[in-house]
Design a protein around this motif. Structure first.
Motif, PDB file in Angstrom:
ATOM      1  N   VAL A 165       0.851  -1.191   0.000  1.00  0.00           N
ATOM      2  CA  VAL A 165       0.000   0.000   0.000  1.00  0.00           C
ATOM      3  C   VAL A 165       0.887   1.240   0.000  1.00  0.00           C
ATOM      4  O   VAL A 165       1.920   1.271   0.675  1.00  0.00           O
ATOM      5  N   LEU A 166       0.457   2.238  -0.788  1.00  0.00           N
ATOM      6  CA  LEU A 166       1.218   3.491  -0.832  1.00  0.00           C
ATOM      7  C   LEU A 166       0.473   4.560  -0.045  1.00  0.00           C
ATOM      8  O   LEU A 166      -0.726   4.767  -0.252  1.00  0.00           O
ATOM      9  N   ASN A 167       1.169   5.192   0.837  1.00  0.00           N
ATOM     10  CA  ASN A 167       0.553   6.216   1.685  1.00  0.00           C
ATOM     11  C   ASN A 167       1.246   7.556   1.416  1.00  0.00           C
ATOM     12  O   ASN A 167       2.469   7.613   1.360  1.00  0.00           O
ATOM     13  N   SER A 168       0.434   8.597   1.224  1.00  0.00           N
ATOM     14  CA  SER A 168       1.028   9.927   1.020  1.00  0.00           C
ATOM     15  C   SER A 168       0.745  10.786   2.253  1.00  0.00           C
ATOM     16  O   SER A 168      -0.415  11.050   2.559  1.00  0.00           O
ATOM     17  N   VAL A 169       1.792  11.163   2.974  1.00  0.00           N
ATOM     18  CA  VAL A 169       1.614  12.041   4.130  1.00  0.00           C
ATOM     19  C   VAL A 169       2.498  13.266   3.927  1.00  0.00           C
ATOM     20  O   VAL A 169       3.710  13.125   3.722  1.00  0.00           O
ATOM     21  N   ASN A 170       1.861  14.427   3.997  1.00  0.00           N
ATOM     22  CA  ASN A 170       2.585  15.700   3.809  1.00  0.00           C
ATOM     23  C   ASN A 170       3.493  15.646   2.582  1.00  0.00           C
ATOM     24  O   ASN A 170       4.697  15.899   2.658  1.00  0.00           O
ATOM     25  N   ASP A 171       2.915  15.241   1.469  1.00  0.00           N
ATOM     26  CA  ASP A 171       3.671  15.171   0.215  1.00  0.00           C
ATOM     27  C   ASP A 171       4.811  14.159   0.220  1.00  0.00           C
ATOM     28  O   ASP A 171       5.653  14.151  -0.662  1.00  0.00           O
ATOM     29  N   LYS A 172       4.844  13.350   1.265  1.00  0.00           N
ATOM     30  CA  LYS A 172       5.877  12.299   1.277  1.00  0.00           C
ATOM     31  C   LYS A 172       5.173  10.952   1.045  1.00  0.00           C
ATOM     32  O   LYS A 172       4.196  10.629   1.712  1.00  0.00           O
ATOM     33  N   ASN A 173       5.672  10.219   0.071  1.00  0.00           N
ATOM     34  CA  ASN A 173       5.045   8.927  -0.239  1.00  0.00           C
ATOM     35  C   ASN A 173       5.833   7.782   0.391  1.00  0.00           C
ATOM     36  O   ASN A 173       7.046   7.723   0.277  1.00  0.00           O
ATOM     37  N   GLU A 174       5.079   6.899   1.044  1.00  0.00           N
ATOM     38  CA  GLU A 174       5.739   5.737   1.668  1.00  0.00           C
ATOM     39  C   GLU A 174       5.030   4.471   1.238  1.00  0.00           C
ATOM     40  O   GLU A 174       3.810   4.460   1.113  1.00  0.00           O
ATOM     41  N   ILE A 175       5.814   3.406   1.081  1.00  0.00           N
ATOM     42  CA  ILE A 175       5.177   2.135   0.729  1.00  0.00           C
ATOM     43  C   ILE A 175       5.317   1.186   1.903  1.00  0.00           C
ATOM     44  O   ILE A 175       6.398   1.050   2.477  1.00  0.00           O
ATOM     45  N   SER A 176       4.210   0.528   2.274  1.00  0.00           N
ATOM     46  CA  SER A 176       4.338  -0.551   3.258  1.00  0.00           C
ATOM     47  C   SER A 176       3.878  -1.851   2.606  1.00  0.00           C
ATOM     48  O   SER A 176       2.964  -1.850   1.766  1.00  0.00           O
ATOM     49  N   MET A 177       4.534  -2.926   2.994  1.00  0.00           N
ATOM     50  CA  MET A 177       4.225  -4.207   2.332  1.00  0.00           C
ATOM     51  C   MET A 177       4.238  -5.327   3.361  1.00  0.00           C
ATOM     52  O   MET A 177       5.051  -5.340   4.280  1.00  0.00           O
ATOM     53  N   ILE A 178       3.289  -6.262   3.190  1.00  0.00           N
ATOM     54  CA  ILE A 178       3.279  -7.459   4.036  1.00  0.00           C
ATOM     55  C   ILE A 178       3.150  -8.671   3.120  1.00  0.00           C
ATOM     56  O   ILE A 178       2.303  -8.682   2.215  1.00  0.00           O
ATOM     57  N   ARG A 179       3.982  -9.676   3.340  1.00  0.00           N
ATOM     58  CA  ARG A 179       3.865 -10.923   2.576  1.00  0.00           C
ATOM     59  C   ARG A 179       3.944 -12.093   3.548  1.00  0.00           C
ATOM     60  O   ARG A 179       4.713 -12.044   4.505  1.00  0.00           O
ATOM     61  N   ARG A 180       3.162 -13.107   3.291  1.00  0.00           N
ATOM     62  CA  ARG A 180       3.172 -14.270   4.176  1.00  0.00           C
ATOM     63  C   ARG A 180       3.083 -15.567   3.376  1.00  0.00           C
ATOM     64  O   ARG A 180       2.427 -15.626   2.328  1.00  0.00           O
ATOM     65  N   VAL A 181       3.712 -16.608   3.906  1.00  0.00           N
ATOM     66  CA  VAL A 181       3.580 -17.949   3.314  1.00  0.00           C
ATOM     67  C   VAL A 181       2.329 -18.595   3.892  1.00  0.00           C
ATOM     68  O   VAL A 181       2.015 -18.391   5.063  1.00  0.00           O
ATOM     69  N   GLY A 182       1.642 -19.397   3.081  1.00  0.00           N
ATOM     70  CA  GLY A 182       0.434 -20.075   3.549  1.00  0.00           C
ATOM     71  C   GLY A 182      -0.790 -19.372   3.012  1.00  0.00           C
ATOM     72  O   GLY A 182      -0.681 -18.432   2.210  1.00  0.00           O
ATOM     73  N   ASN A 183      -1.956 -19.812   3.455  1.00  0.00           N
ATOM     74  CA  ASN A 183      -3.170 -19.224   2.896  1.00  0.00           C
ATOM     75  C   ASN A 183      -3.434 -17.828   3.479  1.00  0.00           C
ATOM     76  O   ASN A 183      -2.674 -17.330   4.307  1.00  0.00           O
ATOM     77  N   LEU A 184      -4.535 -17.231   3.035  1.00  0.00           N
ATOM     78  CA  LEU A 184      -4.759 -15.815   3.356  1.00  0.00           C
ATOM     79  C   LEU A 184      -4.964 -15.524   4.841  1.00  0.00           C
ATOM     80  O   LEU A 184      -4.835 -14.385   5.275  1.00  0.00           O
ATOM     81  N   LYS A 185      -5.291 -16.581   5.600  1.00  0.00           N
ATOM     82  CA  LYS A 185      -5.490 -16.355   7.048  1.00  0.00           C
ATOM     83  C   LYS A 185      -4.205 -15.781   7.646  1.00  0.00           C
ATOM     84  O   LYS A 185      -4.231 -14.955   8.552  1.00  0.00           O
ATOM     85  N   LYS A 186      -3.072 -16.244   7.113  1.00  0.00           N
ATOM     86  CA  LYS A 186      -1.775 -15.770   7.637  1.00  0.00           C
ATOM     87  C   LYS A 186      -1.605 -14.270   7.338  1.00  0.00           C
ATOM     88  O   LYS A 186      -1.165 -13.501   8.181  1.00  0.00           O
ATOM     89  N   LEU A 187      -1.965 -13.902   6.137  1.00  0.00           N
ATOM     90  CA  LEU A 187      -1.842 -12.491   5.760  1.00  0.00           C
ATOM     91  C   LEU A 187      -2.832 -11.648   6.576  1.00  0.00           C
ATOM     92  O   LEU A 187      -2.502 -10.564   7.068  1.00  0.00           O
ATOM     93  N   GLU A 188      -4.018 -12.182   6.741  1.00  0.00           N
ATOM     94  CA  GLU A 188      -5.056 -11.462   7.493  1.00  0.00           C
ATOM     95  C   GLU A 188      -4.592 -11.199   8.925  1.00  0.00           C
ATOM     96  O   GLU A 188      -4.736 -10.103   9.461  1.00  0.00           O
TER      97      GLU A 188
END
Ligand code: G6P
Length: 611
Positions: free
Chosen positions: A36-59
């Protein structure tokens, strides 16, 4: 084989992406990720989450962090290159973590590209073919993301649907497709890029379908599509009548059980869509009368469960329309240089319309000037758009990886098509058609009565789930249903099961039967009833338990088989659509007894968009 999604709008998108991925999970479920890309005060930041296994892990991981931002991409993976591992999960990023990309497909020339990029100083962290894409975009980026993606794709061989985002373009997603599906979901002040429509039905029912080689530039208020030559094109939105409730479990334990139970409705809808006032209707533009009259041969191409619907189609088309039908696995058809007499009809069966092997078979057939009629559950799917004509099943979205309601709906279409071909070829009378249509109209009620046996089948699963091997036997019109019955058992319960023409048992497979290998036999009242009774005697004499599917009221079989599932009487040529239903339920209940995840069987995916 993977599911991809992108969102651009005004809402916080992490949960939107996660919910979309949940609906795409049938496409792959060995790992997943969201950026996800977040723009705060004209500064853009990316945060990312990745997990092995089914979506419950990501959730779970998502519930532990705050991920803010209104632009993002997500992916649920079915591994091809590189084992399920966090570093192989998507999104993948460039060297500076500024460009992120999700991909469905296979980049065939990734090795030379990777070597070239490494020499230029790019740092790779995964074993995937996908990672070359994001480094190429980085390498080719000047100040225009669409241009960079366009230039990247010129260098790439293989199949792809991609969504790309960049920290430098906080309001923009770029998507592209070749041989893997991608659609744009059109919202109000928000847009989606996604592998298939059901994933975002809760937000919109309006879509733009992205075609081969197209690139799409999406902001929250605008969608621009470019063809493979870079020319801007306009498309009319497609409005689907599928609604979100069809893509939910509605109180059932699993999607598969829900979909098995929905079969009376799915089959009825499919019948109604093709029969009007006791007449079967098919557009001249879908299959011209001249082609039907002159056709020298018919081929059916398909994969998996759809292939077995193809065997049903062969039986009824040859019986009624008196024309030779060859059924060929699509993955073989595309490479065997098939001899296709002119004119011929190719019937491609694919519930998703996105199976790559089937689409490749369609292309091969078209190259050889055959008329291609596709049978699909998804309007606007790739197979539909690449074929000359289409007949649809009206089963609604199917989420369980193992097909059920789409299969019986494909069988209904096969019956109707066979009668229609016979009518045009003059091999059947109007009276006979009317008689058969009356039978077919009654099929949904017969399926319903089979489903009412659910408890009995559950008890049988209690007895039979302990066996490590099964042989399924049938003859003539009974054969496709046992093929599908054995496949269902294999794919969701992981029990080894083989299907054989009953008369072939004595040429080998009978060596396997015995106490540890029961036999499931289709023994409906039919022209070969006494033959299959003999075959059952043969396996009983070798100590096998026999579970028989037999016509209600058959007392002979009760004395011979160990257990009997009764099915309503129906002419043998139409028996597959009934017989396959208790076999689906049997496989389902055995799998549940063994604690298997029936909706997401290991190693499988619902839509296989790679070779
Ligand atoms: C996969 C699925 C099967 C399906 C086959 C063909 O292997 O797991 O359930 O029958 O693809 O899919 P299609 O969408 O072409 O009918």
């Amino acid at each position: 084989m993977c599911g991809i999604i992108g969102y651009v709008g005004e809402k916080d998108c992490a949960s939107i992406l996660l919910n979309g991925l949940k609906r795409l999970e049938y496409r792959g479920y060995d790992s997943s990720g969201i950026a996800v890309l977040n723009s705060v005060n004209d500064k853009n930041e990316i945060s990312m989450i990745r997990r092995v296994g089914n979506l419950k892990k990501l959730e779970k991981a998502l519930s532990e962090v705050e991920m803010k931002g209104s632009l993002g991409i997500g992916h649920t993976r079915w591994a091809t290159h590189g084992k399920p591992h966090r570093l192989n999960a998507h999104p993948h990023s460039d060297c500076k973590n500024e460009i992120l990309l999700v991909h469905n497909g296979i980049i065939e020339n990734y090795e030379p590209l990777r070597k070239e990029l490494v020499l230029k100083g790019h740092k790779f962290v995964s074993e995937t073919d996908t990672e070359v894409l994001v480094h190429l975009v980085e390498e080719l980026y000047k100040d225009d993301l669409v241009e960079a993606v366009k230039e990247t794709l010129k260098r790439v061989e293989g199949s792809y649907a991609i969504v790309v985002m960049s920290i430098k373009c906080p309001n923009q997603l770029v998507g592209a497709r070749y041989d893997s599906p991608l659609v744009v979901g059109l919202g109000d002040d928000e847009n989606f890029l996604v592998s298939d429509m059901p994933a975002v039905l809760e937000h919109t029912n309006k879509f733009l379908i992205i075609d081969q080689g197209e690139i799409v530039n999406v902001t929250k208020g605008k969608v621009e599509i470019y063809d493979r030559n870079g020319n801007k094109i306009n498309k009319k939105p497609y409005k689907t009548n599928w609604d979100i409730s069809l893509a939910e479990k509605e109180g059932y334990e699993d999607f598969m059980l829900k979909e098995i139970m929905e079969q009376p409705v799915a089959v009825r809808e499919t019948y109604r869509a093709h029969v009007y006032k006791h007449k079967i209707s098919l557009d001249e533009s879908s299959l011209p009368l001249e082609i039907i009259k002159k056709a020298k041969k018919i081929f059916v191409i398909a994969c998996g469960t759809s292939l077995f619907a193809g065997f049903v189609a062969k039986g009824v088309i040859e019986k009624f329309a008196k024309i030779t039908v060859d059924v060929v696995t699509a993955s073989e058809f595309r490479y065997m240089n098939p001899i296709i007499p002119d004119p011929s009809i190719i019937i491609a069966i694919s519930q998703s319309g996105e199976t790559l092997d089937t689409i490749a078979g369609i292309r091969e057939a078209k190259k050889k000037k055959a008329w291609v009629l596709v049978v699909s559950n998804v309007m606007e799917s790739s197979a539909v758009r690449e074929s000359d004509g289409a007949m649809y099943t009206f089963a609604g979205p199917e989420i369980g990886v193992a097909a059920s309601k789409t299969h019986t709906s494909q069988i209904m279409v096969s019956y109707l098509l066979a009668l229609y071909l016979a009518k045009i070829r003059g091999t059947i009378t109007e009276d006979e058609i009317a008689f058969h249509l009356e039978t077919l109209k009654g099929v949904p009620d017969k399926i319903k009565s089979v489903l009412d046996n659910h408890d009995k089948i559950k008890e049988l699963a209690d007895i039979y789930h302990k066996f490590p091997n099964f042989i399924f036997i049938g003859r003539k019109f009974g054969l496709p249903a046992v093929m599908e019955g054995a496949l269902k058992l294999k794919e969701i319960s992981y029990i080894h099961a083989e299907a054989y023409p009953a008369g072939e048992m004595k040429h080998g497979p009978i060596a396997l039967v015995g106490e540890n290998c029961p036999v499931v036999a289709i023994v409906n009242k039919s022209s070969i009833y006494s033959k299959i009774i003999s075959n059952i005697n043969e396996v009983k004499a070798r100590g096998a338990s026999v579970l028989a599917l037999a016509t209600i009221g058959d007392s002979k079989i009760k004395n011979l088989a160990d257990h009997v599932i009764e099915v309503p009487e129906i002419p043998e040529e139409f028996s597959a659509i009934i017989n396959v239903v208790p076999l689906q339920l049997f496989a389902y209940e055995v799998a549940k007894k063994l604690g298997c995840n029936v909706d997401q069987p290991r190693n499988l995916a619902k839509t296989v968009t790679v070779e």
